[in-house]
Design a protein around this motif. Structure first.
Motif, PDB file in Angstrom:
ATOM      1  N   GLU A 122      -3.984   9.222  -7.504  1.00  0.00           N
ATOM      2  CA  GLU A 122      -3.194   8.055  -7.897  1.00  0.00           C
ATOM      3  C   GLU A 122      -2.301   8.381  -9.092  1.00  0.00           C
ATOM      4  O   GLU A 122      -1.145   7.946  -9.160  1.00  0.00           O
ATOM      5  N   ARG A 123      -2.831   9.155 -10.028  1.00  0.00           N
ATOM      6  CA  ARG A 123      -2.038   9.538 -11.204  1.00  0.00           C
ATOM      7  C   ARG A 123      -0.872  10.448 -10.804  1.00  0.00           C
ATOM      8  O   ARG A 123       0.217  10.365 -11.394  1.00  0.00           O
ATOM      9  N   VAL A 124      -1.092  11.304  -9.820  1.00  0.00           N
ATOM     10  CA  VAL A 124      -0.006  12.153  -9.308  1.00  0.00           C
ATOM     11  C   VAL A 124       1.094  11.274  -8.721  1.00  0.00           C
ATOM     12  O   VAL A 124       2.289  11.497  -8.956  1.00  0.00           O
ATOM     13  N   TYR A 125       0.715  10.264  -7.978  1.00  0.00           N
ATOM     14  CA  TYR A 125       1.692   9.348  -7.388  1.00  0.00           C
ATOM     15  C   TYR A 125       2.460   8.586  -8.458  1.00  0.00           C
ATOM     16  O   TYR A 125       3.665   8.337  -8.323  1.00  0.00           O
ATOM     17  N   ALA A 126       1.773   8.201  -9.527  1.00  0.00           N
ATOM     18  CA  ALA A 126       2.423   7.443 -10.602  1.00  0.00           C
ATOM     19  C   ALA A 126       3.455   8.275 -11.353  1.00  0.00           C
ATOM     20  O   ALA A 126       4.341   7.717 -12.008  1.00  0.00           O
ATOM     21  N   ARG A 127       3.364   9.609 -11.246  1.00  0.00           N
ATOM     22  CA  ARG A 127       4.318  10.494 -11.930  1.00  0.00           C
ATOM     23  C   ARG A 127       5.428  10.988 -10.996  1.00  0.00           C
ATOM     24  O   ARG A 127       6.326  11.702 -11.427  1.00  0.00           O
ATOM     25  N   SER A 128       5.374  10.621  -9.746  1.00  0.00           N
ATOM     26  CA  SER A 128       6.308  11.156  -8.753  1.00  0.00           C
ATOM     27  C   SER A 128       7.731  10.658  -8.987  1.00  0.00           C
ATOM     28  O   SER A 128       7.965   9.559  -9.504  1.00  0.00           O
ATOM     29  N   GLY A 129       8.693  11.457  -8.558  1.00  0.00           N
ATOM     30  CA  GLY A 129      10.086  11.050  -8.599  1.00  0.00           C
ATOM     31  C   GLY A 129      10.456  10.092  -7.485  1.00  0.00           C
ATOM     32  O   GLY A 129      11.529   9.483  -7.504  1.00  0.00           O
ATOM     33  N   LEU A 130       9.556   9.944  -6.502  1.00  0.00           N
ATOM     34  CA  LEU A 130       9.777   9.010  -5.404  1.00  0.00           C
ATOM     35  C   LEU A 130       9.315   7.610  -5.797  1.00  0.00           C
ATOM     36  O   LEU A 130       8.499   7.438  -6.705  1.00  0.00           O
ATOM     37  N   GLU A 131       9.798   6.618  -5.073  1.00  0.00           N
ATOM     38  CA  GLU A 131       9.195   5.288  -5.155  1.00  0.00           C
ATOM     39  C   GLU A 131       7.838   5.388  -4.461  1.00  0.00           C
ATOM     40  O   GLU A 131       7.750   5.945  -3.353  1.00  0.00           O
ATOM     41  N   THR A 132       6.782   4.903  -5.081  1.00  0.00           N
ATOM     42  CA  THR A 132       5.451   5.043  -4.487  1.00  0.00           C
ATOM     43  C   THR A 132       4.688   3.723  -4.495  1.00  0.00           C
ATOM     44  O   THR A 132       4.860   2.887  -5.382  1.00  0.00           O
ATOM     45  N   ILE A 133       3.847   3.573  -3.492  1.00  0.00           N
ATOM     46  CA  ILE A 133       2.896   2.453  -3.421  1.00  0.00           C
ATOM     47  C   ILE A 133       1.531   3.031  -3.069  1.00  0.00           C
ATOM     48  O   ILE A 133       1.393   3.736  -2.066  1.00  0.00           O
ATOM     49  N   VAL A 134       0.552   2.751  -3.885  1.00  0.00           N
ATOM     50  CA  VAL A 134      -0.829   3.124  -3.595  1.00  0.00           C
ATOM     51  C   VAL A 134      -1.568   1.863  -3.154  1.00  0.00           C
ATOM     52  O   VAL A 134      -1.568   0.857  -3.868  1.00  0.00           O
ATOM     53  N   VAL A 135      -2.166   1.921  -1.978  1.00  0.00           N
ATOM     54  CA  VAL A 135      -2.923   0.794  -1.440  1.00  0.00           C
ATOM     55  C   VAL A 135      -4.405   1.126  -1.515  1.00  0.00           C
ATOM     56  O   VAL A 135      -4.906   1.978  -0.779  1.00  0.00           O
ATOM     57  N   ARG A 136      -5.084   0.473  -2.431  1.00  0.00           N
ATOM     58  CA  ARG A 136      -6.534   0.625  -2.535  1.00  0.00           C
ATOM     59  C   ARG A 136      -7.216  -0.320  -1.545  1.00  0.00           C
ATOM     60  O   ARG A 136      -6.818  -1.480  -1.420  1.00  0.00           O
ATOM     61  N   ALA A 137      -8.233   0.159  -0.874  1.00  0.00           N
ATOM     62  CA  ALA A 137      -8.969  -0.665   0.082  1.00  0.00           C
ATOM     63  C   ALA A 137     -10.442  -0.709  -0.302  1.00  0.00           C
ATOM     64  O   ALA A 137     -10.963   0.216  -0.930  1.00  0.00           O
ATOM     65  N   THR A 138     -11.103  -1.789   0.066  1.00  0.00           N
ATOM     66  CA  THR A 138     -12.549  -1.838  -0.085  1.00  0.00           C
ATOM     67  C   THR A 138     -13.176  -0.909   0.951  1.00  0.00           C
ATOM     68  O   THR A 138     -12.490  -0.362   1.812  1.00  0.00           O
ATOM     69  N   GLN A 139     -14.482  -0.728   0.880  1.00  0.00           N
ATOM     70  CA  GLN A 139     -15.151   0.200   1.785  1.00  0.00           C
ATOM     71  C   GLN A 139     -15.005  -0.272   3.235  1.00  0.00           C
ATOM     72  O   GLN A 139     -14.907  -1.471   3.517  1.00  0.00           O
ATOM     73  N   PHE A 140     -15.013   0.696   4.149  1.00  0.00           N
ATOM     74  CA  PHE A 140     -14.839   0.379   5.569  1.00  0.00           C
ATOM     75  C   PHE A 140     -16.179   0.019   6.219  1.00  0.00           C
ATOM     76  O   PHE A 140     -17.242   0.462   5.784  1.00  0.00           O
ATOM     77  N   HIS A 141     -16.076  -0.762   7.291  1.00  0.00           N
ATOM     78  CA  HIS A 141     -17.271  -1.089   8.079  1.00  0.00           C
ATOM     79  C   HIS A 141     -18.009   0.181   8.494  1.00  0.00           C
ATOM     80  O   HIS A 141     -19.242   0.234   8.506  1.00  0.00           O
TER      81      HIS A 141
END
Length: 261
Positions: A122-141
């Motif tokens: 997530e920190r790598v994405y926050a430093r990217s030159g691209l526009e980024t969206i990180v989608v956090r999800a709860t645990q899967f079934h």
């Protein structure tokens, strides 16, 4: 689509193709048309993202990269963050404008190596030159079902005392990722959001439901879980009841897989 043959990635591919989008899939192993991970209509490219090779042909002409790379154990875990960094760099060099990645709810508050790697990415994405969206999800079934399956082989169904979960289906997490990918440009270059399942349930309740649906004779056994993972669960950091994105319940998910559980 990086990691497009995994549990979430293949669902993103399936939904994107069904919606009429052109989808290029990067995978270390090319699925055959008979493989359950194969989606007719998608283009598949063999590439090793961790090593940084083979990505250029897949990225050419793409507007968005969706990152569902997995790295739970071994080499994949060790190279997980670096693979994400290489993917972003290659995407930026290819003229891609945006990247979307799947992550886990409050992964920065859990001591497991897998969760720590998610937070680092997530920190790598926050430093990217691209526009980024990180989608956090709860645990899967599937996570809870997998735990119950393994325990039941030994005659028990393990339950962490006091733990609650807000599980969701991988297909609905994929929907959230695709929606993020299709959003228009934003002045906020790096965004983080969290989606959760439809219900908050005790782990014991989920175990009892799994036992009824599968006919397992395993004995439900509750035990305390110490350490940071135990605190993560006891304090409800795996829950986000105000963001009930998913609609498929644990029982609904089980019913679709009755013959395979």
């Amino acid at each position: 689509m990086a990691g497009g043959t995994g549990q979430v990635g293949r669902e993103v591919v399936r939904q994107a193709v069904a919606a009429g989008h052109t989808v290029s899939v990067i995978s270390r192993k090319m699925p055959s048309p008979e493989d359950t991970a194969y989606v007719d209509g998608a283009r598949y490219f063999s590439a090793d993202v961790a090593a940084g090779g083979g990505m250029v042909p897949a990225l050419e002409g793409c507007a968005v990269v969706v990152d569902c790379l997995e790295g739970k154990t071994g080499r994949a875990l060790k190279t997980y963050v670096e693979a994400g960094s290489r993917l972003l760099a290659a995407a930026e060099a290819a003229g891609v404008a945006k990247a979307v990645s799947v992550s886990i709810i409050n992964c920065d508050q859990n001591g497991l190596a897998f969760y720590r790697s998610k937070a680092a990415k997530e920190r790598v994405y926050a430093r990217s030159g691209l526009e980024t969206i990180v989608v956090r999800a709860t645990q899967f079934h599937s996570l809870l079902a997998g735990i119950f399956v393994v325990g039941a082989r030994l005659g028990i169904i393990p339950v962490v005392r006091g733990a609650r979960f807000q599980t969701m289906s991988a297909s609905e997490a994929a929907t959230a990722l695709l929606e993020a990918a299709l959003e228009g440009p934003s002045d906020e270059r790096h965004r983080l959001r969290t989606v959760g399942g439809p219900e908050v349930r005790s782990m014991r309740d989920l175990a009892e439901s799994w036992r009824r649906h599968t006919g397992s004779r395993g004995l439900i056994v509750q035990f305390p879980l110490p350490g940071s993972v135990g605190r993560y669960l006891q304090e409800g950091r795996n829950l986000i009841p105000e963001q009930r994105f998913g609609q498929e319940t644990f029982e609904g998910w089980l019913a679709k897989r009755k013959d395979t559980l």
